[in-house]
Design a protein around this motif. Structure first.
Motif, short mmCIF file in Angstrom:
data_model
loop_
_atom_site.label_atom_id
_atom_site.label_comp_id
_atom_site.label_asym_id
_atom_site.label_seq_id
_atom_site.Cartn_x
_atom_site.Cartn_y
_atom_site.Cartn_z
N TRP A 6 33.18 -0.88 31.36
CA TRP A 6 32.15 0.16 31.41
C TRP A 6 31.30 -0.03 32.67
CZ3 TRP A 6 32.94 -3.23 27.32
CH2 TRP A 6 33.59 -2.69 26.20
N ASN A 7 30.93 1.09 33.27
CA ASN A 7 29.97 1.07 34.37
C ASN A 7 28.59 1.31 33.80
OD1 ASN A 7 31.90 0.79 36.49
ND2 ASN A 7 32.46 2.93 36.17
N VAL A 8 27.65 0.48 34.24
CA VAL A 8 26.24 0.63 33.85
C VAL A 8 25.45 0.60 35.15
CG1 VAL A 8 24.36 -0.32 32.46
CG2 VAL A 8 26.73 -0.68 31.72
N GLY A 9 25.17 1.80 35.71
CA GLY A 9 24.60 1.83 37.06
C GLY A 9 25.55 1.11 38.01
N ASP A 10 25.02 0.13 38.74
CA ASP A 10 25.85 -0.64 39.67
C ASP A 10 26.55 -1.81 38.98
OD1 ASP A 10 25.21 1.00 41.80
OD2 ASP A 10 23.49 -0.24 42.40
N ALA A 11 26.27 -2.01 37.71
CA ALA A 11 26.89 -3.13 36.98
C ALA A 11 28.20 -2.69 36.34
CB ALA A 11 25.95 -3.63 35.89
N ASP A 215 19.93 4.07 36.92
CA ASP A 215 19.29 4.81 35.83
C ASP A 215 19.99 4.59 34.50
OD1 ASP A 215 21.62 6.04 36.47
OD2 ASP A 215 20.79 8.07 36.61
N ALA A 216 20.75 3.50 34.39
CA ALA A 216 21.53 3.26 33.17
C ALA A 216 21.12 1.95 32.51
CB ALA A 216 23.02 3.22 33.50
N THR A 217 21.28 1.92 31.19
CA THR A 217 20.96 0.72 30.41
C THR A 217 22.07 0.46 29.41
OG1 THR A 217 18.57 1.07 30.60
CG2 THR A 217 19.32 -0.31 28.78
N ALA A 218 22.41 -0.81 29.25
CA ALA A 218 23.34 -1.22 28.20
C ALA A 218 22.78 -2.44 27.49
CB ALA A 218 24.72 -1.55 28.78
N ILE A 219 23.17 -2.58 26.24
CA ILE A 219 22.79 -3.73 25.44
C ILE A 219 24.05 -4.38 24.90
CG2 ILE A 219 21.81 -4.37 23.19
CD1 ILE A 219 19.53 -2.39 23.81
#
Ligand code: ZN
Length: 291
Positions: A6-11, A215-219
């Motif tokens: 999964w892409n989470v912003g640049d992560a 602008d993305a967040t993951a947990i």
């Protein structure tokens, strides 16, 4: 490898699987009976509850690449001897091959995060090479919550056995001798984009991982939730939750914090597709898998 990334912003977050299983309803989550699974069927079948009502459970590492760092969250069951029926879960080394294929060769890893110290989260912290126990990730700092470590340091052998924290002598204690552990607070910031946050109940010092990038967040949940049915029915505690009242409150807080936010929730034991969003439905808050 599973191919889930999964892409989470640049992560990026990559799922590297060690083992997948189907377990009977009501087994490892006693409240998740066939009846409870049936009333959530529209949200769970077929991806996390099969035609026979068995619950899918995956053991995998979640590998994060961001801020110039390679971070492995939880190291699965690993290669060490296990008691009784658990011995069948011991890994033959396939996990390390899958990890390298996913771009996380063990020498390349900078940080290992242990969400808690149960056996299926710390197993590959160490390995045996030429008869010597060594850190599997020789260039990594291992982050363990101070409260989690203190809890298990004071626990009786019986308590460790009951909670499946029975490999600490092989997987955690030796790390201190190698000088590779950082005991951290449960809200420790790992890098500009990655931080821990406390999610107690499953174990006293349990942490989850939050990734904020662009602008993305993951947990990454860890074991505050084992199966998506618990996000619909937060009072369904795991059989090995240390404090089911606290773990229920933690799950309720997790649902409230993620509901209709677009935050990607990545389950540490969720079968594929493993990640999804908490959304409001006519039946209440439910987990909707992505992909
Ligand atoms: Zn656990």
């Amino acid at each position: 490898m599973s191919g889930l990334r999964w892409n989470v912003g640049d992560a990026t977050v990559t799922r590297v699987v060690e083992r997948e299983a189907q377990l009977a309803a009501g087994s490892f989550i006693p409240g998740a009976t066939l009846e409870v699974l049936e009333r959530n069927r529209a949200y769970l079948h077929p991806w996390s509850v099969d035609d026979e009502g068995r619950m899918g459970l995956s053991i995998h590492a979640l590998c994060v690449e961001v801020d110039g760092l390679k971070i492995v969250v939880d190291t699965c069951v690993g290669p060490h001897p296990l008691p009784g029926i658990f011995e069948a879960m011991r890994d033959d080394g396939s996990f390390l091959t899958a990890l390298a294929a996913a771009g996380f060769a063990r020498e390349s890893v900078d940080v290992v995060i242990c969400t808690h110290l149960h056996f299926d989260h710390v197993g590959w912290n160490t390995m045996t090479v030429d008869g010597e126990l060594v850190p599997t990730f020789p260039n990594a700092r291992y982050l363990i919550a101070r409260t989690e470590h203190e809890h298990w340091s004071a626990a009786s052998e019986e308590a460790k056995e009951h909670a499946t924290a029975f490999t600490l002598h092989n997987t955690v204690d030796p790390l201190f001798g190698f000088g590779v552990v950082d005991l951290v607070e449960t809200d420790h910031r790992v890098s500009p984009s990655v931080a821990l946050f406390p999610t107690p109940g499953h174990s006293p010092g349990h942490v989850s991982v939050r990734i904020d990038s662009v602008d993305a967040t993951a947990i990454i949940t860890g074991d505050c939730v084992h199966h998506p049915v618990q996000l619909a029915e937060p009072a369904c505690a795991s059989g090995v939750d240390d404090d089911p009242v606290q773990s229920t409150a933690t799950r309720e807080a997790l649902v409230a914090a993620t509901l209709d936010t677009g935050i990607l929730v990545i389950g540490t034991h969720f079968p594929p597709p493993t990640a999804g969003h908490m959304v409001t439905t006519p039946d209440g808050p439910r987990f909707r898998p992505v992909g």
